[in-house]
Design an enzyme around this catalytic site. Structure first.
Site, short mmCIF file in Angstrom:
data_model
loop_
_atom_site.label_atom_id
_atom_site.label_comp_id
_atom_site.label_asym_id
_atom_site.label_seq_id
_atom_site.Cartn_x
_atom_site.Cartn_y
_atom_site.Cartn_z
N HIS A 307 0.85 -1.19 0.00
CA HIS A 307 0.00 0.00 0.00
C HIS A 307 0.89 1.23 0.00
CE1 HIS A 307 -3.02 2.95 1.31
NE2 HIS A 307 -3.93 2.07 0.96
N ASP A 367 -7.84 -4.15 -0.44
CA ASP A 367 -8.39 -4.43 -1.77
C ASP A 367 -8.34 -5.92 -2.10
OD1 ASP A 367 -8.94 -1.69 -2.53
OD2 ASP A 367 -6.78 -1.42 -2.64
#
Length: 432
Positions: A307, A367
């Site tokens: 991320h 995600d």
């Protein structure tokens, strides 16, 4: 603000300026550079705004190195364990958890606003069924901005509250209608006795069992909660910048949705499912793809790992990982999605145990798991980012309200580093 300051000296003129340092409750303190141009004639330059504080906010705190995400000071883990999406929405908007009466009143206000004008349905039907749902959702918000354009008064607290409630209530209903439209199903109507998550599931999947509706609603409520806000990301910054012109809040949210649509922002969970499908349909095993991801010369990348902000485990991922595993346990071997989820679990095992991924902190992110859960629920892949927008609407309106109440509120106007031509004289076309 304290008495802390930094001094900048112009090496060419020997002029210098003291810039005040603003205290942050958490995270880095901030240098106030507003007087830099006036006193020294310089601007700061920060492509992507990675080192720039654009506003003062009390809503969300992120510490990417420590893997912390707090809403109004409450760790996301505690909220996911104990709260609900609607209660968390109240918290983000009001800077406190509600008592029972406040929560009931807030929930009732949302329920009463669920009856979205049926004229929105006529607008949805104008689209081709192959249109991307995010384009349809953007159009729905633009339509509402046209419908409610005559009474815009953002300085009026009642107007802001009513607009906030309307947006929080309407976007989930319109999302369910868009899903039913692309599936050519009946649109259905909301039930004011149900929560936002329950309404979305019941309207979108009316024919599944009651047990499945209950499980799906619980999972969806947590997905909404986890995605409700994430500080000054691209879409939130867009809502703030758009809203700073005092435009309609519906138009500002439409701008945020358009930004969220981008594949590097809200579309990452779609990319996860595409990757899993690619692996499933190939004649190679998971380890082959893991080795490709390790190869610096190979363009292949594992989607849903790592991320930009979190250099530790994304705290949201740990929460939704548990939901994903609960969901996968419910699938029997005949489920057509079972092979996809088996691949996902093998990738997860590598990411959590392989030194290559652990040393680089390439952990599965939110995600990775949200795509898996949405797939298990039955949400079509093209709708994933709409679900994201549905949840993030709460954060967007919280930031919109905070911005308007800020004593420094003014229209946004970023500056630039001009690198074009200097003054050039016009040449008549016959002489060129």
């Amino acid at each position: 603000m304290t008495n802390k300051k930094i001094t900048i000296k112009d090496g060419q003129t020997n002029n210098e300026i003291d810039l005040p340092v603003l205290d942050s409750i958490l995270g880095p303190d901030v240098v106030d550079i507003r007087s830099l141009e006036k006193n020294l004639g310089y601007l700061s330059h920060d492509p992507g705004f990675m080192a720039t504080s654009s506003c003062e906010s009390k809503i969300t705190f992120i510490d990417g190195n420590e893997g912390k995400l707090w809403y109004r000071g409450y760790p996301i883990e505690e909220l996911a364990e104990n709260s609900s999406f609607v209660e968390t929405a109240y918290l983000l908007l009001n800077d406190k958890l509600p008592n029972i009466n406040e929560l009931n009143n807030f929930s009732n206000d949302i329920s009463k606003s669920m009856n979205v004008d049926s004229s929105v349905l006529n607008m949805i039907k104008v689209f081709d069924k192959n249109s991307h749902p995010m384009a349809i959702m953007t159009a729905c918000l633009t339509y509402l901005s046209a419908k409610y354009h005559s009474d815009i008064d953002i300085q009026n607290k009642d107007y802001r509250y009513n607009s906030t409630i309307n947006l929080i209530a309407a976007v989930p209903i319109m999302a369910a209608w868009i899903l039913n439209f692309i599936h050519d199903n009946d649109f259905g109507q909301p039930n004011q006795e149900l929560s936002l998550a329950e309404n979305f599931i019941n309207m979108s999947f009316p024919n599944i069992s009651e047990e499945q509706k209950k499980l799906s609603s619980k999972a969806m409520d947590i997905i909404f909660l986890l995605h409700a806000d994430h500080e000054q990301n691209a879409s939130t910054s867009t809502v703030r910048l758009s809203g700073s012109s005092e435009t309609s809040p519906y138009a500002a949210i439409a701008a945020g949705i358009s930004t969220l649509w981008g594949p590097t922002h809200g579309g990452a969970n779609e990319a996860v499912i595409n990757m899993l499908e690619e692996i499933k349909n190939s004649d190679k095993d998971v380890e082959y793809y893991i080795n490709m991801a390790k190869d610096k010369e190979n363009p292949f990348r594992l989607m849903g790992f790592g991320h930009r902000i979190y250099k530790n485990y994304d705290p949201r991922a740990k929460i939704i990982q548990k939901i994903a595993h609960e969901y996968l346990k419910k699938l029997d071997e005949s489920n057509p999605n079972k092979p996809l989820f088996d691949i996902a679990m093998k990738l997860e095992k590598y990411a959590l145990e392989d030194d290559y991924f652990v040393s680089r902190k390439l952990y599965p992110n939110v995600d990775f798991y949200s795509g898996i859960v949405l797939k298990a629920i039955g949400v079509p892949q093209s709708m994933y980012t709409v679900i994201f927008a549905l949840a993030r609407t709460v954060g967007w309106v919280a930031h919109w309200n905070e911005m308007i109440e800020d004593k420094n509120f003014r229209i946004g106007r970023p500056r630039q580093l001009y690198t074009g031509k200097s003054k050039t004289s016009y040449i008549k076309i016959e002489d060129r």
